[in-house]
Design a protein around this motif. Structure first.
Motif, PDB file in Angstrom:
ATOM      1  N   ARG A 157     -57.050 -40.052  -1.635  1.00  0.00           N
ATOM      2  CA  ARG A 157     -57.715 -39.960  -0.336  1.00  0.00           C
ATOM      3  C   ARG A 157     -56.818 -40.504   0.771  1.00  0.00           C
ATOM      4  NH1 ARG A 157     -63.178 -38.830  -0.170  1.00  0.00           N
ATOM      5  NH2 ARG A 157     -64.193 -38.670  -2.214  1.00  0.00           N
ATOM      6  N   VAL A 158     -56.841 -39.827   1.895  1.00  0.00           N
ATOM      7  CA  VAL A 158     -56.171 -40.293   3.111  1.00  0.00           C
ATOM      8  C   VAL A 158     -57.221 -40.331   4.204  1.00  0.00           C
ATOM      9  CG1 VAL A 158     -54.433 -39.786   4.858  1.00  0.00           C
ATOM     10  CG2 VAL A 158     -53.911 -39.390   2.450  1.00  0.00           C
ATOM     11  N   ALA A 180     -39.357 -35.733  -0.324  1.00  0.00           N
ATOM     12  CA  ALA A 180     -40.583 -35.703   0.462  1.00  0.00           C
ATOM     13  C   ALA A 180     -41.810 -35.817  -0.433  1.00  0.00           C
ATOM     14  CB  ALA A 180     -40.662 -34.418   1.271  1.00  0.00           C
ATOM     15  N   ARG A 181     -42.832 -36.483   0.092  1.00  0.00           N
ATOM     16  CA  ARG A 181     -44.142 -36.516  -0.540  1.00  0.00           C
ATOM     17  C   ARG A 181     -45.168 -36.133   0.529  1.00  0.00           C
ATOM     18  NH1 ARG A 181     -45.918 -39.076  -5.057  1.00  0.00           N
ATOM     19  NH2 ARG A 181     -43.977 -40.273  -5.139  1.00  0.00           N
ATOM     20  N   PHE A 182     -45.728 -34.932   0.378  1.00  0.00           N
ATOM     21  CA  PHE A 182     -46.698 -34.426   1.339  1.00  0.00           C
ATOM     22  C   PHE A 182     -48.111 -34.642   0.800  1.00  0.00           C
ATOM     23  CE2 PHE A 182     -42.995 -31.476   1.948  1.00  0.00           C
ATOM     24  CZ  PHE A 182     -42.655 -31.900   3.229  1.00  0.00           C
ATOM     25  N   SER A 183     -49.009 -35.082   1.669  1.00  0.00           N
ATOM     26  CA  SER A 183     -50.425 -35.223   1.309  1.00  0.00           C
ATOM     27  C   SER A 183     -51.203 -34.182   2.107  1.00  0.00           C
ATOM     28  CB  SER A 183     -50.933 -36.633   1.632  1.00  0.00           C
ATOM     29  OG  SER A 183     -50.256 -37.599   0.848  1.00  0.00           O
ATOM     30  N   ILE A 184     -51.753 -33.185   1.388  1.00  0.00           N
ATOM     31  CA  ILE A 184     -52.363 -32.021   2.021  1.00  0.00           C
ATOM     32  C   ILE A 184     -53.832 -31.935   1.642  1.00  0.00           C
ATOM     33  CG2 ILE A 184     -52.283 -29.501   2.209  1.00  0.00           C
ATOM     34  CD1 ILE A 184     -49.303 -29.721   1.333  1.00  0.00           C
ATOM     35  N   GLU A 187     -58.989 -28.361   1.228  1.00  0.00           N
ATOM     36  CA  GLU A 187     -59.950 -27.466   1.870  1.00  0.00           C
ATOM     37  C   GLU A 187     -59.450 -26.976   3.224  1.00  0.00           C
ATOM     38  OE1 GLU A 187     -63.886 -28.916   2.085  1.00  0.00           O
ATOM     39  OE2 GLU A 187     -64.103 -29.227  -0.076  1.00  0.00           O
ATOM     40  N   SER A 188     -59.004 -27.894   4.063  1.00  0.00           N
ATOM     41  CA  SER A 188     -58.603 -27.522   5.426  1.00  0.00           C
ATOM     42  C   SER A 188     -57.145 -27.085   5.518  1.00  0.00           C
ATOM     43  CB  SER A 188     -58.828 -28.696   6.380  1.00  0.00           C
ATOM     44  OG  SER A 188     -57.965 -29.782   6.045  1.00  0.00           O
ATOM     45  N   GLY A 189     -56.330 -27.511   4.564  1.00  0.00           N
ATOM     46  CA  GLY A 189     -54.904 -27.218   4.632  1.00  0.00           C
ATOM     47  C   GLY A 189     -54.153 -28.115   5.594  1.00  0.00           C
ATOM     48  N   GLU A 190     -54.803 -29.157   6.102  1.00  0.00           N
ATOM     49  CA  GLU A 190     -54.138 -30.044   7.051  1.00  0.00           C
ATOM     50  C   GLU A 190     -53.165 -30.985   6.338  1.00  0.00           C
ATOM     51  OE1 GLU A 190     -57.255 -32.043   9.116  1.00  0.00           O
ATOM     52  OE2 GLU A 190     -57.790 -30.292  10.338  1.00  0.00           O
ATOM     53  N   LEU A 191     -51.954 -31.061   6.863  1.00  0.00           N
ATOM     54  CA  LEU A 191     -50.974 -32.028   6.378  1.00  0.00           C
ATOM     55  C   LEU A 191     -51.327 -33.373   7.003  1.00  0.00           C
ATOM     56  CD1 LEU A 191     -48.281 -32.826   4.990  1.00  0.00           C
ATOM     57  CD2 LEU A 191     -47.137 -32.156   7.106  1.00  0.00           C
ATOM     58  N   LEU A 192     -51.828 -34.301   6.206  1.00  0.00           N
ATOM     59  CA  LEU A 192     -52.292 -35.577   6.735  1.00  0.00           C
ATOM     60  C   LEU A 192     -51.245 -36.676   6.649  1.00  0.00           C
ATOM     61  CD1 LEU A 192     -55.984 -35.677   5.457  1.00  0.00           C
ATOM     62  CD2 LEU A 192     -55.061 -34.739   7.588  1.00  0.00           C
ATOM     63  N   GLU A 205     -48.062 -39.797   9.779  1.00  0.00           N
ATOM     64  CA  GLU A 205     -49.479 -39.528   9.557  1.00  0.00           C
ATOM     65  C   GLU A 205     -50.009 -38.663  10.702  1.00  0.00           C
ATOM     66  OE1 GLU A 205     -51.708 -43.047   8.850  1.00  0.00           O
ATOM     67  OE2 GLU A 205     -50.602 -43.560   7.015  1.00  0.00           O
ATOM     68  N   LEU A 206     -50.702 -37.579  10.340  1.00  0.00           N
ATOM     69  CA  LEU A 206     -51.223 -36.633  11.318  1.00  0.00           C
ATOM     70  C   LEU A 206     -52.746 -36.614  11.278  1.00  0.00           C
ATOM     71  CD1 LEU A 206     -48.795 -33.634  10.591  1.00  0.00           C
ATOM     72  CD2 LEU A 206     -48.476 -35.543  12.189  1.00  0.00           C
ATOM     73  N   SER A 207     -53.356 -36.473  12.453  1.00  0.00           N
ATOM     74  CA  SER A 207     -54.815 -36.455  12.536  1.00  0.00           C
ATOM     75  C   SER A 207     -55.242 -35.720  13.803  1.00  0.00           C
ATOM     76  CB  SER A 207     -55.381 -37.882  12.534  1.00  0.00           C
ATOM     77  OG  SER A 207     -54.901 -38.615  13.658  1.00  0.00           O
ATOM     78  N   ASP A 208     -56.553 -35.607  13.987  1.00  0.00           N
ATOM     79  CA  ASP A 208     -57.138 -35.003  15.203  1.00  0.00           C
ATOM     80  C   ASP A 208     -56.573 -33.611  15.479  1.00  0.00           C
ATOM     81  OD1 ASP A 208     -58.512 -37.380  15.454  1.00  0.00           O
ATOM     82  OD2 ASP A 208     -57.158 -38.218  16.936  1.00  0.00           O
ATOM     83  N   PHE A 209     -56.508 -32.785  14.432  1.00  0.00           N
ATOM     84  CA  PHE A 209     -56.029 -31.420  14.606  1.00  0.00           C
ATOM     85  C   PHE A 209     -56.955 -30.664  15.560  1.00  0.00           C
ATOM     86  CE2 PHE A 209     -53.654 -32.689  11.027  1.00  0.00           C
ATOM     87  CZ  PHE A 209     -52.670 -31.750  10.745  1.00  0.00           C
ATOM     88  N   GLY A 210     -56.357 -30.059  16.581  1.00  0.00           N
ATOM     89  CA  GLY A 210     -57.124 -29.231  17.497  1.00  0.00           C
ATOM     90  C   GLY A 210     -57.947 -29.986  18.517  1.00  0.00           C
TER      91      GLY A 210
END
Length: 233
Positions: free
Chosen positions: A152-153, A185-189, A192-197, A217-222
């Protein structure tokens, strides 16, 4: 006992396949390539996002980007604070980028000035979600991709994907002191949404001899984000 068991067995043999056909069974996990492609598509389609950048293994001298936080919006805008190592200390620079022009509020200055971001160890942050120049290129260029753990992220279930990234590409987007070396690289995806978090990148970022790690760390897409150029003077 036998007369009871036989109807139950027949019922199970009939119902379980029927449930599977109706979508009752869990779907199989996407392949690493599918997850990366899904994450790239989602990143390329989003109009904005918020990011937090951190680092481990940064040197104590030189001029380097060691962290930061801010909002990015299409087509090429950024507003936030970047942490830059300079003259032996870490500076928090307020930075705004709009359509290729980068502004920063330098130490002891009361307002913003137009700057060349390269002198502070970073590129134009406004292009980080541009499909042609941004971080989604890393997802497309990933090699030797393998599925990692499910975790979980920020409360959201993600699937990790580990991969190798071409050092030359990482140098163009972020930095590298040895572009000939691949970056791990270690990507956490979010499946369901496909968002790279989250993206953890380990490689020769600050020196060619020792590896360091950047965590993005990425958030608040859109999210509704409006960024305008500051007044200079």
């Amino acid at each position: 006992m036998r007369r009871t068991a036989a109807p139950l067995l027949a019922f199970a043999l009939f119902v379980v396949p029927a449930l599977s056909a109706c979508g009752g069974a869990a779907t199989e996990t996407e392949s690493p390539a599918d997850l990366l492609a899904h994450a790239k598509h989602t990143l390329d389609e989003t109009e904005s996002l918020h990011f937090v950048l951190d680092s481990e293994g940064a040197p104590e001298t030189g001029t380097e980007l060691v962290g930061g936080e801010g909002d990015i919006a299409r087509p090429a805008s950024f507003e936030g604070t970047l942490k830059v190592l300079a003259m032996g200390s870490t500076l928090d620079l307020a930075v705004v980028s709009v359509d290729g022009t980068v502004y920063a509020q330098l130490p002891f200055a009361s307002g913003f000035s137009v700057v060349d971001p390269a002198q502070f160890g970073f590129g134009d942050p406004g292009v980080l979600i541009d499909p042609d120049t941004g971080i989604s290129q890393l997802l497309a260029a990933a090699e030797n991709a393998e599925l990692g753990e499910e975790r979980r992220v920020d409360g959201e279930v993600v699937r990790e994907v580990t991969a190798d990234l071409p050092g030359e590409l990482v140098e163009q987007i972020l930095t590298s002191e040895d572009p000939a070396r691949a970056v791990r690289a270690r990507f956490s995806i979010a499946e369901e949404s496909g968002e790279l978090l989250r993206a953890e990148l380990t490689g020769p970022f600050f020196t060619a001899e020792e590896d360091a790690t950047y965590t993005l760390e990425l958030s608040d897409f859109g999210a509704d984000v409006e960024i305008t150029a500051p007044t200079t003077g």
